[in-house]
Design an enzyme around this catalytic site. Structure first.
Site, PDB file in Angstrom:
ATOM      1  N   ASP A 158       0.829  -1.192   0.000  1.00  0.00           N
ATOM      2  CA  ASP A 158       0.000   0.000   0.000  1.00  0.00           C
ATOM      3  C   ASP A 158       0.873   1.254   0.000  1.00  0.00           C
ATOM      4  O   ASP A 158       1.930   1.296   0.646  1.00  0.00           O
ATOM      5  CB  ASP A 158      -0.895  -0.021   1.245  1.00  0.00           C
ATOM      6  CG  ASP A 158      -1.789   1.196   1.343  1.00  0.00           C
ATOM      7  OD1 ASP A 158      -2.704   1.324   0.513  1.00  0.00           O
ATOM      8  OD2 ASP A 158      -1.561   2.029   2.251  1.00  0.00           O
TER       9      ASP A 158
ATOM     10  N   GLU B 180       1.605  -0.408  -5.041  1.00  0.00           N
ATOM     11  CA  GLU B 180       0.656   0.641  -5.412  1.00  0.00           C
ATOM     12  C   GLU B 180       1.434   1.932  -5.681  1.00  0.00           C
ATOM     13  O   GLU B 180       1.856   2.620  -4.762  1.00  0.00           O
ATOM     14  CB  GLU B 180      -0.363   0.873  -4.300  1.00  0.00           C
ATOM     15  CG  GLU B 180      -1.405   1.915  -4.684  1.00  0.00           C
ATOM     16  CD  GLU B 180      -2.176   2.480  -3.504  1.00  0.00           C
ATOM     17  OE1 GLU B 180      -3.316   2.943  -3.714  1.00  0.00           O
ATOM     18  OE2 GLU B 180      -1.636   2.486  -2.378  1.00  0.00           O
TER      19      GLU B 180
END
Length: 575
Positions: free
Chosen positions: A214, A241
């Site tokens: 993330d 990400e």
């Protein structure tokens, strides 16, 4: 007799060191490998599903459909609250969250692996909860305060910038300041890197196959490489990400040295083309990340809320976009399954400040895309055609396209408001094929001629897909499964795998065999998707953490997936 069955313990240890006993390893620049069951690289993102509901879904739906992996929401302890984003505000690295306990998480990983599905964890390692949150107690009882996370982090473990990011064209701000007030970890610190690596190693020890990193663009690529180097399996699969945008200094290409990277432009392009003309999708991969390093998706939990991509409210077009993603040869695809909402901050249906109820696919609140006929059919299509070239592309210059994947499959997509009838040219062998988009039971078929042609009417906003693994004549078969159950006593640290003569059972390689679940110990269970008519030989092995392999005695067992679509095998370990 089995081929090369008697692999030495040293050789197996070497293999396991490369592949991971409980997970699958991959070179840092490769796409996701096939899942533990050898059934493909498609990832299913089950957003905000509890561990118990993920485990049940792996057995009933995800494994049989052929998904290689399931991505789960962050498992660590977080702040309390009903909003979904509370799952992205950690206060400790305890595997105790609103989605379940550590024991439930471990059982889920084992159950999914027994169904041939690896688990990918959404890992929040850029930050802790933020300055706006003040102090409090996490969902597992850990206390926290600004700059104070007892036993883990203090003020010196966060970057010096204490303001929010205000300029995304300033590299320093993006990678050192606070993302929406979240405390930005000093990932350049060896201590912080070690704590993060300890958390990821804990998950690897529980059998996790990979990670979705993330907020990766908020962490310098060199810091991520240093963290990954500290892992017990430094080649474990992960996808990062990195949300690239025009004019920003941080690009996706910076991160390909440590793993795959989510290609957000792919999803943005799908939205643009399905809202315009899909004929332009022929070159969708041009100018984007190399296919071998791209993680692709139609939507995710962020983009379905901010309007950046399509989402489930697009109806039939959303299904068509997923069908295209699973058919077209670019990147490693991830299918998203969440819940319906009107408030974009709303947590999962029934969520409280400390818990989330199990997902319920009987409710209209959960989308459960993995159960849709079209999605399940196209996952099987993807697995069948993976690795083949794009062939016989055709389009009408607007919203009707068709293309083949070598001689293994063919798909046509009609993104218009009127049905279309035409004759399609394929490279498929002659035979009668099931339309895997229309039915899970081969209720709709098409006959491909010896010249490779077939005629079909594709409904408005509809698709049709044929592949050689789903035929009623011409040498193909429909999908079925083999369920294994063996009564076997083990000692602490040992697990049972089924190994056999076909690739889906590891081709007699214990490291590639299918791990069975001990949930009903001493009976170990697992299910493997196999085409109807598949005959195979198999045996059971005991494998421990050191890589030592013990084969059961006796001749190879044999079985065939019959016309019913399933074969149930109930065995007892042979000493």
């Amino acid at each position: 007799m089995r081929l090369s069955r008697r692999i030495t313990a040293a050789a197996v240890t070497a293999v396991l060191a490369c592949t991971g006993l409980a997970g699958i390893a991959t070179p840092a620049t490769a796409t996701a490998p096939d899942g533990p069951g050898g059934q493909g690289n498609v990832i299913l993102n089950l957003f905000q599903w509890t561990w118990d509901s993920v485990a049940a879904e792996c057995t009933s739906t995800i494994g049989p459909a052929g998904f290689g992996y399931v991505q789960v929401s962050p498992p660590q302890e977080t702040i309390r609250g009903t909003a979904w984003w509370t799952s992205y505000q950690p206060v400790s690295y305890k595997i105790e969250s609103k989605l379940g306990t550590r024991a439930e998480f471990a059982a889920m990983v084992q159950t999914c692996e027994a169904a041939g599905v690896g688990v990918i964890v959404d890992a929040v390692i850029n930050h802790t909860t933020g300055a706006d949150g003040g102090s409090g107690t996490g969902v597992a009882g850990s206390s926290y305060g600004v700059d104070s996370f007892p036993g883990i982090y203090g003020a010196a473990d966060f970057n010096d910038c204490r303001s929010n990011i205000s300029n995304y064209r300033d590299r320093y701000q993006v990678q050192n300041c606070r993302l929406v007030s979240l405390q930005d970890l000093r990932t350049g610190s060896e201590y912080v890197r070690g704590v993060i690596a300890g958390y990821l190693n804990d998950l690897i020890g529980l059998g996790v196959s990979g990670f979705r990193i993330d907020a990766a663009k908020h962490i310098p690529a060199a810091d991520l490489a240093a963290i990954k180097a500290k892992l017990t399996d430094p080649n474990v699969y992960w996808v990062q990400e990195v949300i690239g945008a025009a004019g920003e200094p941080i690009t996706e290409g910076e991160y390909v040295g440590t793993g795959d990277v989510h290609e957000f432009d792919y999803a943005r392009t799908l939205k643009s083309r399905f809202d315009g003309q899909i004929a332009q999708l022929r070159t969708i991969g041009d100018g984007q990340l190399p296919s071998a390093q791209a993680g692709v998706f139609v939507d995710n939990h962020d983009t379905e809320r901010n309007g950046e991509t399509m989402n489930v409210t697009w109806g039939a077009k959303y299904i068509l976009a997923n069908a295209f993603m699973l058919a077209y040869p670019y990147g490693s695809p991830s299918v998203y399954s969440g819940y319906r909402f009107t408030d974009k901050d709303a947590g999962a249906p029934g969520a409280t400040t400390t818990s989330v109820p199990d997902a319920n696919c009987s409710s209209q609140s959960w989308t459960c895309t993995q159960r849709w006929t079209e999605i399940a059919g196209m996952v099987g299509f993807h697995n069948q055609v993976d690795g083949t070239a794009l062939t016989h592309w055709w389009d009408d210059g607007s919203n009707h396209i068709a293309f083949g994947r070598g001689n293994q499959g063919y798909v046509t997509i009609n993104n218009s408001a009127a049905a279309v009838t035409r004759t399609y040219q394929t490279s498929l062998p002659a035979g009668t094929y099931c339309d895997v988009v229309a039915s899970k039971t081969c209720a709709v078929t098409y006959t491909v001629s010896s010249a490779g042609t077939f005629t079909a009417t594709v409904p408005a906003y509809g698709a049709l897909a044929l592949h050689v693994g789903a035929r009623t004549s011409g040498g193909g078969t429909t999908q079925g499964s083999a369920s294994f159950a063996v009564n076997a006593s083990t000692v602490w640290g040992q697990n049972i795998r089924v190994v056999g003569s076909i690739p889906a059972l590891g081709s007699w390689n214990p490291a590639s065999g299918v791990a069975l679940s001990s949930a009903s110990y001493p009976v170990w269970r697992g299910t493997v998707p196999l085409p109807v008519g598949t005959s195979f030989e198999y045996e059971y092995v005991k494998v421990d953490g050191a890589g030592t392999v013990i084969w059961e005695s006796g001749a190879n067992r044999t079985a065939t997936v019959g016309s019913s679509g399933t074969v149930m095998l109930n065995d007892t370990w042979r000493s």
